[in-house]
Design an enzyme around this catalytic site. Structure first.
Site, short mmCIF file in Angstrom:
data_model
loop_
_atom_site.label_atom_id
_atom_site.label_comp_id
_atom_site.label_asym_id
_atom_site.label_seq_id
_atom_site.Cartn_x
_atom_site.Cartn_y
_atom_site.Cartn_z
N ASP A 116 1.05 -1.32 -0.02
CA ASP A 116 -0.05 -0.06 0.15
C ASP A 116 1.04 1.35 -0.02
O ASP A 116 1.91 1.17 0.55
CB ASP A 116 -0.73 0.11 1.23
CG ASP A 116 -2.14 0.95 1.06
OD1 ASP A 116 -3.12 0.94 0.43
OD2 ASP A 116 -1.68 2.13 1.63
N GLN A 117 0.33 2.42 -0.61
CA GLN A 117 1.23 3.49 -0.57
C GLN A 117 0.06 4.78 -0.23
O GLN A 117 -0.93 4.75 -0.81
CB GLN A 117 1.69 3.70 -2.03
CG GLN A 117 2.53 5.17 -2.20
CD GLN A 117 2.95 5.36 -3.50
OE1 GLN A 117 2.26 5.90 -4.45
NE2 GLN A 117 4.28 5.00 -3.69
#
Length: 203
Positions: A80-81
């Site tokens: 995830d970013q």
């Protein structure tokens, strides 16, 4: 379609990317490992007072765990970013007007991209999570530059409304990080380290 398998040595385990992101899929293909992409079922809503860094870590692990629960014999990657502007998370704009607003706010500012990766295998009990922090400094942007960039690249599915691997690099004054692919969406150096520790051979 993958189906749960009988217990097998790590070298023979299926590898699953717990994501439907084409950017992460293209990055993982660089490792020349057979894998399949399966979308996790995870609520990505930030928790109250949750920092962007903690949000990225929690979601990466939640995504890997969700897919690993369905395929316990597989080695699963979750990632995830979250873009971080002065402690506030910036999500994917999804539409033009929101992308314009994001880039106006980011103009002349340092934006931190927190890219977390988790590797989970329920059968072996393996679970690790790590995070790369990328400091990006945007140069001052004029409205006509923002409009021209967005019309050309349409990065509406990218946190922070810019693709550093494409024309978005022209919006930046500097990038500082220790895992070059992290800004695109998957920190491959960290991913390789975890996959080796999970029992896969690389290269």
């Amino acid at each position: 379609m993958l189906t749960p398998q009988n217990p097998s040595p790590a070298a023979a385990r299926a590898l699953i990317l717990g994501s439907t992101s084409r950017y992460r899929r293209e990055l993982l293909e660089r490792l020349h490992l057979p894998f399949q992409s399966i979308g996790p079922d995870v609520d990505e809503t930030p928790l109250p007072q949750e920092s962007p860094r903690d949000l990225a870590l929690r979601l990466a692990l939640a995504k890997a765990r969700d897919v690993a629960q369905r395929f316990p014999e597989a080695i699963v990657i979750g990632s995830d970013q979250v873009a971080d502007l002065h402690g506030q998370p910036l999500g994917k704009p999804l539409q033009h007007d929101k992308a314009v607003q994001q880039l106006r706010r980011m103009s002349g500012q340092t934006v931190i991209f927190h890219t977390a990766v988790a590797v989970v295998c329920r059968a072996s009990g393996f679970e690790q999570v790590d995070i790369a922090q990328i400091n990006t400094r945007f140069r001052p942007l004029q409205d006509e530059e923002i409009e021209r960039y967005l019309r050309l690249e349409q990065p509406y599915d990218c946190a922070g409304s810019a693709k550093s691997e494409g024309l978005g690099i022209s919006l930046l004054a500097a990038i500082d990080n220790d895992d070059p692919t992290a800004l695109i969406g998957l920190p491959l150096i960290r991913t390789c380290q975890m996959l080796r520790q999970a029992g896969l051979s690389l290269p």
